[in-house]
Design a protein around this motif. Structure first.
Motif, PDB file in Angstrom:
ATOM      1  N   LEU A 117       0.829  -1.206   0.000  1.00 28.86           N
ATOM      2  CA  LEU A 117       0.000   0.000   0.000  1.00 28.86           C
ATOM      3  C   LEU A 117       0.862   1.254   0.000  1.00 28.86           C
TER       4      LEU A 117
ATOM      5  N   GLN B 204       2.388   1.681  -3.359  1.00 30.02           N
ATOM      6  CA  GLN B 204       1.381   2.150  -4.311  1.00 30.02           C
ATOM      7  C   GLN B 204       1.097   3.631  -4.128  1.00 30.02           C
ATOM      8  N   LEU B 205       0.983   4.082  -2.900  1.00 27.54           N
ATOM      9  CA  LEU B 205       0.717   5.493  -2.645  1.00 27.54           C
ATOM     10  C   LEU B 205       1.884   6.358  -3.109  1.00 27.54           C
TER      11      LEU B 205
ATOM     12  N   LEU C  73       1.622   6.681  -6.816  1.00 28.84           N
ATOM     13  CA  LEU C  73       0.519   7.570  -7.178  1.00 28.84           C
ATOM     14  C   LEU C  73       0.905   9.032  -6.991  1.00 28.84           C
TER      15      LEU C  73
ATOM     16  N   LEU D 116      -4.520   0.592 -12.321  1.00 26.72           N
ATOM     17  CA  LEU D 116      -3.853   0.475 -11.024  1.00 26.72           C
ATOM     18  C   LEU D 116      -3.849  -0.988 -10.561  1.00 26.72           C
TER      19      LEU D 116
ATOM     20  N   THR E 208      -0.454  -3.485 -10.113  1.00 27.68           N
ATOM     21  CA  THR E 208      -0.104  -4.159  -8.862  1.00 27.68           C
ATOM     22  C   THR E 208      -0.112  -5.673  -9.020  1.00 27.68           C
TER      23      THR E 208
ATOM     24  N   VAL F 120      -4.907  -4.058  -1.718  1.00 21.67           N
ATOM     25  CA  VAL F 120      -4.125  -2.828  -1.819  1.00 21.67           C
ATOM     26  C   VAL F 120      -4.709  -1.912  -2.894  1.00 21.67           C
ATOM     27  N   THR F 121      -5.138  -2.477  -4.014  1.00 19.88           N
ATOM     28  CA  THR F 121      -5.732  -1.675  -5.077  1.00 19.88           C
ATOM     29  C   THR F 121      -7.003  -0.987  -4.594  1.00 19.88           C
TER      30      THR F 121
ATOM     31  N   SER G  83      -6.255   1.889  -2.457  1.00 19.92           N
ATOM     32  CA  SER G  83      -5.599   2.985  -3.162  1.00 19.92           C
ATOM     33  C   SER G  83      -6.567   3.817  -3.994  1.00 19.92           C
TER      34      SER G  83
ATOM     35  N   VAL H 159      -7.349   7.506  -2.952  1.00 20.07           N
ATOM     36  CA  VAL H 159      -6.247   8.429  -3.249  1.00 20.07           C
ATOM     37  C   VAL H 159      -6.196   8.737  -4.737  1.00 20.07           C
TER      38      VAL H 159
END
Length: 776
Positions: free
Chosen positions: A670, A673-674, A677, A701, A705, A756-757, A760, A763
């Motif tokens: 996570l 990923q952030l 982004l 996204l 992942t 996690v996707t 996310s 955001v």
């Protein structure tokens, strides 16, 4: 001079993070959070050995023991104690009845004084349970007044359910030979110093390796969060005159700040988790906060290794990136990653294991290089992942727009995506190998009990002196009981003292006797002789005797013997069959009408109970009813299998660690990923402004992942299967894989990517607003 340059450049990198803009501080925070999570788990791993050792030491310190191997006479230094453990629903309760025999009787750890008769001292967890609204049956089972609390010294954990109750009845029921009541003169046992089981030792070490390796991989990945923005800044530094070495040192300084902040954050998270440790009990294992003390040497190693990893990983990662004054040379297709050196780690591991494949007895599991080889194999998965992802995504082409956006992103740079997936792959590989080893040795540590659950589901052991009819009659009236079969046993011989022939006497109704023997016909007053292969012809000989003597001293033939006159013509013939617990009751079988009334004092009762499983708390109803028959009555749930306590504890530790590591890996994915982004925010906002649907961006996204995770699962599964097969051969078990379980392990890794996707997406939706087009 060189040291001064390092200090200057590291300091400059630190100022970029601490005194830079909001984007720099956010990336530093992400790095600190990632490293902090890893540090917290590493500190927890260094503290667990001390916590588990403290639990074991308190458990040994409260064990009731005697300094003499012979029966001990009563004195002012002895204590009568009875084991009255019970269960309430799914929780075990440790119980002891105490009767001090003098002013110097040993006091159990955790108590300041002996509870008086009718009173008890309880653990804090048991006190809370007794006060809960749903504990009526337990309160009825423990009819003692609570007058004290067991201190920490007398408990293995804060959530343990335990009590000590006072009584004056044990001296009347003392039976040292069968374990109902023991006389002791001190508490405390010496730990077993014998060499442990090599298979269990390997399982323990592999669990540690399989759990710590993903954490180390995660920490190494966390210090590279924000690497792409950092590389672009290095190009600007090159433009103002910094050489390549200076740029790398500045980048290392940025990572070092995040790692140091991560150390502080991780220590804080560990302290917070330590305070909460007394309120959680994953898989039934709880520890006192005071027990969670990191080993000083290991804690110092973590404090040095994390910043060192930050500097080393950053410098090594920049070898593939050329930060030039006019930009970062990453847009052109880089040279392909080489495979040969990535295979060296797993190859070296399998070479170390190869000499032990032919032994197949598990005796080599204690050797240290077995663990070293396993570490090399698992680390090899991490080295293989970047090559596998590069080769896979490099061949991907057209497809839906969301697919193309994700593939192009991965083709432009797979390092960040691979870092997030590395923890999953190494964790899955270790889990597969461990699962295969557990499956291979399971039969050695999980044994069949022989219980026939179709004939009975519980068995109640009645204390001596219980009436031949009272026990079964009261239990038969309990809610949730469909039926009972009561059997009473004692030793019987052909003379009152020193009998030449002796056997077991079993007393029960005709229906109950048919549970332990095959009878042609039966009515009250009959006696049967059922030869037992292990006892020879004793039953046949005693069946022809005129008078037998029931032993009231429970096997020693030293007390008053009760005469038992056989019917005219002797005992009828019968053949023994296993009872519901799988035991044979050969010897003399008698119905209640055939034995004298005085025999009740010598007979020990066993009642097999058939339950109506649809009735809630049926087992607790039986336990409470059994306790009403006497404090020494013991109600036990019958089970088909029973496993080694140490084997079960290792598996429990694996479950706890796997849950924590899975949470860490998910958090790392996570955070990664952030971070990506944030770097791509303006580009995503631009795509949205051009009309790209939010759904397309969200799916891109997910692909971005999921693809590295899916690719990583292939070498992870292959490596885990290979390592598991080798360990199975070494253990002497057959080489086999539990494919459904392996699919579940792979599904867990895939589900982390999906989770996690989903987390996310909020955001992403915020970044693609029109405000995201603004820049400074």
């Amino acid at each position: 001079m060189k040291l001064r340059c390092w200090i200057r450049d590291l300091g400059l990198g630190a100022r970029f993070v601490l005194a830079g803009g909001p984007a720099d501080r956010l990336r530093g925070l992400l790095t600190a959070v990632g490293a902090g999570l890893g540090v917290a788990l590493l500190l927890l791993a260094t503290a667990l050995p001390h916590a588990l050792s403290a639990r074991d030491q308190r458990g040994l310190a409260r064990q009731e023991t005697s300094r003499s191997a012979r029966p001990m006479p009563a004195s002012d230094r002895t204590l009568l104690i009875a084991d009255v453990d019970t269960r309430f629903r799914e929780s075990g309760i440790r119980g002891r009845l105490l009767e001090p025999e003098g002013a110097n009787s040993p006091l159990p750890p955790g108590l300041s004084s002996f509870p008086a008769p009718g009173e008890m001292a309880v653990s804090p967890a048991l006190e809370r349970l007794l006060r809960s609204p749903g504990a009526r049956l337990l309160r009825e089972r423990l009819p003692y007044h609570v007058t004290g609390t067991i201190a920490e010294a007398g408990l293995v954990g804060p959530d343990e359910l335990a009590y000590y109750a006072g009584t004056r009845q044990l001296s009347q029921k003392e039976r040292g030979s069968n374990g109902f009541v023991s006389r002791i003169d001190h508490f405390g046992a010496v730990p077993d110093a014998r060499r442990g089981d090599p298979v269990l030792l390997l399982l323990t070490l592999l669990v540690v390796v399989a759990l710590l390796t993903p954490i180390g991989v995660f920490v190494a990945a966390a210090v590279r969060f924000g690497g792409e923005r950092r590389d672009r800044r290095l190009a600007a530094l090159r433009l103002v005159g910094a050489d390549a070495h200076t740029a790398r040192r500045i980048a290392a300084g940025e990572s070092l700040v995040g790692a140091l902040l991560g150390l502080v954050l991780g220590a804080g998270l560990f302290v917070l988790g330590r305070r909460l440790a007394g309120h959680v009990a994953p898989f039934g294992v709880s520890v006192f906060p005071s027990d969670l003390v990191p080993a000083p040497l290991l804690a110092a190693l973590v404090a040095v290794a994390v910043p060192g990893a930050a500097v080393g990983v950053t410098v090594l990662a920049l070898r593939r990136v050329t930060a030039e004054p006019l930009g970062v040379v990453r847009s052109v297709r880089p040279a392909g990653r080489r495979l040969w050196w990535r295979l060296l780690l797993p190859a070296a591991g399998f070479v170390l294991l190869a000499p032990e494949l032919g032994r197949g007895d598990g005796q080599s599991f204690h050797r240290s290089y077995v663990v070293t080889a396993s570490v090399l194999v698992l680390l090899g998965v991490t080295a293989l992942l970047p090559w596998a992802v590069d080769r896979f995504v490099g061949r991907l082409g057209g497809g839906p727009l969301s697919w193309q956006l994700a593939v192009r992103r991965l083709q432009s740079g797979t390092d960040s995506a691979g870092r997030g997936a590395a923890g999953i792959t190494v964790a899955v590989a270790g889990a597969i190998a461990l699962q295969m080893l557990f499956a291979a040795v399971d039969a050695d540590y999980v044994k069949s009990t022989g219980d026939d659950l179709s004939r009975a589901q519980m068995v109640v052991m009645l204390p001596p002196g219980t009436s031949l009819s009272e026990g079964s009659a009261r239990l038969a009236r309990v809610r949730g009981v469909r039926g009972t079969d009561a059997l009473y046993s004692a030793a019987v011989g052909d003379s009152a003292r020193d009998p030449g022939v002796s056997a077991e006497l079993t007393v029960g109704s005709c229906a109950a006797l048919r549970e332990v023997a095959r009878l042609d016909s039966c009515r009250d007053g009959d006696v049967f002789a059922a030869p037992d292969p292990s006892a020879g012809s004793a039953a046949t000989t005693l069946g022809r005797a005129g008078t037998l003597y029931i032993d009231s001293s429970y096997g020693s033939y030293t007390g008053l013997q009760i005469p038992f006159r056989m019917p005219a013509g002797g005992a009828k013939r019968a053949s023994a069959r296993p009872d519901p617990a799988g035991s044979l009751h050969g010897g003399i079988l008698a119905t209640p009408g055939a034995v004298p009334g005085a025999a009740s004092a010598a007979l020990q009762g066993t009642v097999y109970v058939r339950l109506d499983e649809a009735v809630p708390d049926a087992r607790d109803e039986v336990r409470t009813a059994a306790a009403a028959l006497g404090p020494l009555a013991d109600a036990v749930t019958m089970v088909a299998t029973r496993e080694s306590a140490r084997y079960a504890s290792i598996r429990t530790a694996l479950f706890i660690g796997a849950a924590l590591v899975s949470a860490l890996i998910g958090a790392g994915l996570l955070v990664s990923q952030l971070e990506q982004l944030q770097d791509r925010g303006p580009l995503l906002a631009f795509l949205r402004a051009l009309g790209t649907p939010r759904r397309t961006l969200g799916l891109s996204l997910l692909w971005q992942t999921a693809l590295p995770v899916a690719v990583g699962l292939l070498p992870a599964a292959a490596t885990g299967l290979a390592l598991g097969a080798v360990l199975q051969r070494m253990s002497g078990g057959p080489v086999r894989a539990d494919w459904p379980a392996l699919c579940v392990l792979g599904g867990i890794g895939a589900s982390l990517a999906l989770l996690v996707t989903v987390l996310s997406v909020p955001v992403l939706l915020r970044l693609v607003r029109a405000e995201g087009l603004r820049t400074e």
